[in-house]
Design a protein around this motif. Structure first.
Motif, short mmCIF file in Angstrom:
data_model
loop_
_atom_site.label_atom_id
_atom_site.label_comp_id
_atom_site.label_asym_id
_atom_site.label_seq_id
_atom_site.Cartn_x
_atom_site.Cartn_y
_atom_site.Cartn_z
N ASP A 1 62.57 91.01 -50.75
CA ASP A 1 61.97 90.04 -49.66
C ASP A 1 60.74 89.41 -50.78
OD1 ASP A 1 60.33 88.50 -48.23
OD2 ASP A 1 60.29 89.92 -46.37
N ILE A 2 61.05 88.41 -51.66
CA ILE A 2 60.02 88.22 -52.45
C ILE A 2 58.90 87.22 -51.94
CG2 ILE A 2 60.93 85.89 -53.24
CD1 ILE A 2 59.73 88.71 -55.57
N ALA A 3 59.04 86.72 -51.00
CA ALA A 3 58.13 86.13 -50.02
C ALA A 3 57.25 87.16 -49.64
CB ALA A 3 58.35 85.21 -49.00
N ALA A 4 57.49 88.32 -49.24
CA ALA A 4 56.73 89.38 -48.49
C ALA A 4 55.86 90.07 -49.73
CB ALA A 4 57.33 90.36 -47.55
N GLN A 5 56.62 90.32 -50.77
CA GLN A 5 55.98 90.87 -52.18
C GLN A 5 54.89 89.87 -52.60
OE1 GLN A 5 58.68 93.04 -54.91
NE2 GLN A 5 60.34 92.63 -53.39
N THR A 6 55.30 88.63 -52.78
CA THR A 6 54.16 87.67 -53.23
C THR A 6 52.94 87.82 -52.61
OG1 THR A 6 55.96 86.14 -54.24
CG2 THR A 6 54.00 85.25 -53.96
N GLN A 7 53.17 87.53 -51.20
CA GLN A 7 52.14 87.64 -50.24
C GLN A 7 51.11 88.91 -50.31
OE1 GLN A 7 50.99 84.96 -48.29
NE2 GLN A 7 49.17 86.16 -48.65
N GLN A 8 51.83 90.16 -50.35
CA GLN A 8 51.31 91.30 -50.64
C GLN A 8 50.48 91.31 -51.87
OE1 GLN A 8 50.87 94.09 -48.12
NE2 GLN A 8 49.27 94.14 -49.53
N CYS A 9 51.03 91.16 -52.91
CA CYS A 9 50.22 90.82 -54.28
C CYS A 9 48.76 90.15 -54.25
CB CYS A 9 51.13 90.29 -55.43
SG CYS A 9 52.62 91.10 -56.04
N PHE A 10 49.03 88.83 -53.51
CA PHE A 10 47.87 88.18 -53.21
C PHE A 10 46.83 88.83 -52.37
CE2 PHE A 10 50.30 84.53 -55.06
CZ PHE A 10 49.12 83.90 -56.03
N ASP A 11 47.30 89.53 -51.26
CA ASP A 11 46.66 90.38 -50.48
C ASP A 11 45.63 91.47 -51.14
OD1 ASP A 11 47.41 88.73 -48.23
OD2 ASP A 11 48.65 90.28 -47.52
N ASN A 12 46.36 91.72 -51.96
CA ASN A 12 45.84 93.17 -52.70
C ASN A 12 44.72 92.43 -53.85
OD1 ASN A 12 47.76 94.83 -51.53
ND2 ASN A 12 48.73 95.20 -53.51
N LEU A 13 45.12 91.33 -54.49
CA LEU A 13 44.18 90.81 -55.48
C LEU A 13 42.99 90.32 -54.73
CD1 LEU A 13 46.89 88.99 -57.73
CD2 LEU A 13 45.25 90.52 -58.36
N PHE A 14 43.16 89.56 -53.61
CA PHE A 14 42.17 88.96 -52.86
C PHE A 14 40.96 90.23 -52.30
CE2 PHE A 14 44.34 84.74 -51.77
CZ PHE A 14 44.41 84.44 -53.13
N GLU A 15 41.63 91.20 -52.03
CA GLU A 15 40.77 92.33 -51.68
C GLU A 15 39.89 92.64 -52.88
OE1 GLU A 15 39.96 94.18 -48.87
OE2 GLU A 15 41.36 92.63 -47.72
#
Length: 124
Positions: free
Chosen positions: A45-59
């Motif tokens: 699920d590359i969409a979910a993985q991409t979003q989680q990468c950004f969620d981590n970075l934005f934290e």
């Protein structure tokens, strides 16, 4: 002495800081979906993985008192370039135009079995 930022809601998978402050520039270490404290299996699920990468970075960005408009460069690493279009759909929603500079590179493998890793540079 090096000034660093670490976010409570993003984990490290080695001996590094989430971000390092270099005066006007802040360099963010790469994040994968597996760097989330409650990481779940998102294989395929590359969409979910991409979003989680950004969620981590934005934290981490919050810890450095930055916003997405401060990002000037993004590097994306994909283990499969067939995921490029789906990654772009999620990526586009993270920023407003004009978008940061970006490089996207295909790699053989990523830490923790991730299929995408994203790193950024921001400027105050």
């Amino acid at each position: 002495m090096r000034k660093t930022y670490n976010a409570e809601f993003a984990q490290v998978s080695g001996p590094y800081s989430h971000a390092v402050d270099a005066d006007d520039y802040i360099y963010f270490s790469g994040q994968t979906a597996k760097n989330a404290p409650d990481a779940r299996d998102m294989t395929g699920d590359i969409a979910a993985q991409t979003q989680q990468c950004f969620d981590n970075l934005f934290e981490v960005m919050k810890e450095a008192n930055l916003i997405s408009d401060d990002v000037i460069k993004v590097n994306v690493y994909l283990t499969n370039m067939d995921d490029f279009a789906v990654m772009n759909e999620v990526y586009e929603k993270q920023f407003t135009a004009p978008f940061p500079a970006r490089t996207c590179i295909a790699v053989l493998a990523l830490p923790l079995g991730a299929e995408i890793e994203i790193e950024m540079i921001a400027k105050r």
